[in-house]
Design an enzyme around this catalytic site. Sequence first.
Site, PDB file in Angstrom:
ATOM      1  N   ARG A   1     -17.532  41.946  56.150  1.00 46.53           N
ATOM      2  CA  ARG A   1     -16.513  42.974  55.993  1.00 46.53           C
ATOM      3  C   ARG A   1     -16.988  44.050  55.026  1.00 46.53           C
ATOM      4  NH1 ARG A   1     -15.541  43.783  50.433  1.00 46.53           N
ATOM      5  NH2 ARG A   1     -14.717  41.944  49.419  1.00 46.53           N
TER       6      ARG A   1
ATOM      7  N   GLU B   1      -5.928  45.996  49.700  1.00 42.45           N
ATOM      8  CA  GLU B   1      -6.510  46.433  48.429  1.00 42.45           C
ATOM      9  C   GLU B   1      -7.230  47.770  48.601  1.00 42.45           C
ATOM     10  OE1 GLU B   1      -9.793  44.998  45.085  1.00 42.45           O
ATOM     11  OE2 GLU B   1      -8.823  43.509  46.365  1.00 42.45           O
TER      12      GLU B   1
ATOM     13  N   ARG C   1     -10.022  47.617  55.297  1.00 40.53           N
ATOM     14  CA  ARG C   1     -10.920  46.467  55.225  1.00 40.53           C
ATOM     15  C   ARG C   1     -11.369  46.218  56.659  1.00 40.53           C
ATOM     16  NH1 ARG C   1     -10.955  42.926  50.545  1.00 40.53           N
ATOM     17  NH2 ARG C   1     -11.256  44.415  48.845  1.00 40.53           N
TER      18      ARG C   1
ATOM     19  N   CYS D   1     -11.518  48.567  42.940  1.00 37.52           N
ATOM     20  CA  CYS D   1     -12.112  47.579  42.033  1.00 37.52           C
ATOM     21  C   CYS D   1     -13.602  47.858  41.899  1.00 37.52           C
ATOM     22  CB  CYS D   1     -11.896  46.161  42.548  1.00 37.52           C
ATOM     23  SG  CYS D   1     -12.605  44.894  41.457  1.00 37.52           S
TER      24      CYS D   1
ATOM     25  N   THR E   1     -16.029  46.065  41.264  1.00 36.93           N
ATOM     26  CA  THR E   1     -16.919  45.022  41.781  1.00 36.93           C
ATOM     27  C   THR E   1     -17.337  45.294  43.215  1.00 36.93           C
ATOM     28  OG1 THR E   1     -15.102  43.618  42.566  1.00 36.93           O
ATOM     29  CG2 THR E   1     -15.855  43.289  40.291  1.00 36.93           C
TER      30      THR E   1
ATOM     31  N   ARG F   1     -19.074  42.327  51.952  1.00 36.68           N
ATOM     32  CA  ARG F   1     -19.174  40.895  51.725  1.00 36.68           C
ATOM     33  C   ARG F   1     -19.572  40.256  53.043  1.00 36.68           C
ATOM     34  NH1 ARG F   1     -16.235  36.110  51.782  1.00 36.68           N
ATOM     35  NH2 ARG F   1     -16.971  34.665  50.180  1.00 36.68           N
TER      36      ARG F   1
ATOM     37  N   ARG G   1     -18.607  29.591  47.278  1.00 36.71           N
ATOM     38  CA  ARG G   1     -17.158  29.477  47.115  1.00 36.71           C
ATOM     39  C   ARG G   1     -16.653  28.334  47.988  1.00 36.71           C
ATOM     40  NH1 ARG G   1     -14.319  35.320  46.912  1.00 36.71           N
ATOM     41  NH2 ARG G   1     -14.282  35.121  49.171  1.00 36.71           N
TER      42      ARG G   1
ATOM     43  N   GLU H   1     -12.409  32.238  46.908  1.00 37.92           N
ATOM     44  CA  GLU H   1     -12.589  32.127  45.460  1.00 37.92           C
ATOM     45  C   GLU H   1     -11.567  31.183  44.851  1.00 37.92           C
ATOM     46  OE1 GLU H   1     -13.715  35.201  41.841  1.00 37.92           O
ATOM     47  OE2 GLU H   1     -12.692  35.932  43.628  1.00 37.92           O
TER      48      GLU H   1
END
Length: 371
Positions: free
Chosen positions: A140, A239, A243, A285, A287, A294, A323, A328
């Site tokens: 993604r 978010e 996505r 974010c 990160t 990802r 994970r 997570e």
Amino acid sequence: MKKRIKIQKKSLHLLLFNTLFCYYSFMKNIMPILPSSCKSLLCKYLNEDIFEKLKDKKTSHNFTLSNAINSGVQNLDSGIGIYAGDEESYSLFAPLFNPIISDYHHFEADDKHKSNLNIDNLNAPDLDPKNEFILSTRIRVGRNLKDMPLGTAISKEQRYMVEQKVSDALLELQGSLQGKYYHLNSLSTKEQKELTENHFLFKAGDRFLEAAGLNRDWPEGRGIYHNDEKNFLVWVNEEDQLRIISMQKGGDIQAVFSRLVDAIQQIEKSISFSYNTHLGYITSCPTNLGTAMRASVHIKLPKLSSNMELFKNITDNYHLQIRGLHGEHSQSENGIYDISNKRRLGITEVECVQNMYDGVKALIQQEKELN
């Protein structure tokens, strides 16, 4: 047992006190006194000098330092603790964002990010044609619209504009990407059941996203798109504003990446994404900056899971994250793990996927060699 319960209650009370005290300081626009127990990158790098320098600054979308750090101030157990409101946030509040980005990504203020979505540069033939190890593959990326505030700062009207623009673009997808768009606030019982059964339905974010402002007006202006084959999915205004997700059962990583690239290229015919040469694709974010990618597999490694030191040595060597089965903070079940790329900024999309592919190949080889 009673002693343990008392200690836990004391810790919870202390965390609540610290959170309320920090939040009071924050509301008064004075530097929050962050406790030494706070281990987030926000707590590590926010100091009084930086706070005083930045506290009265505002981006063109009226996003402030207080907005940026609200999640980390309310949630002292955050890992990062800061969110951007728009692309400008990363330059206006650079004295705070830059050290956090450097710490997390090992990427400096004068470094340049490069993108590469050329599928011909990826060498990833099917690792597991007999489906002995890899259950599924999922890649993604996050994307946000150019010249539009991010979900942390967007208005209700702007969010509707984003949904309309994105859903129009998705409904123009061609070939195997053709499918259906669902408005989250008008799902029928049947549609909700179908999306839940396919694990496509997303819900309001957790307390970290709530404090960052990403759950406002839920579920208005949000939606889900999936193709008819159900191996391509887009979440709208979760978010990130998009996505974009490609997935399928088994280990054909090349096919999953190719589908994702095809989708991105088709969507880009209608939509311009927020991107700059320093930070790559802009996300709320920090990160997720850079590729915002990802790439992951669910993989069964029962033998290797009994030797976590060896397991971790391999994943560290290929810059991968281990994970649990449900993501997570979750646990493995029956030796099944979620393995994904750890790096996103400063490397290309092809490198992210190639790292994941090479690492998974090494994991399978080690699993076969163990008695």
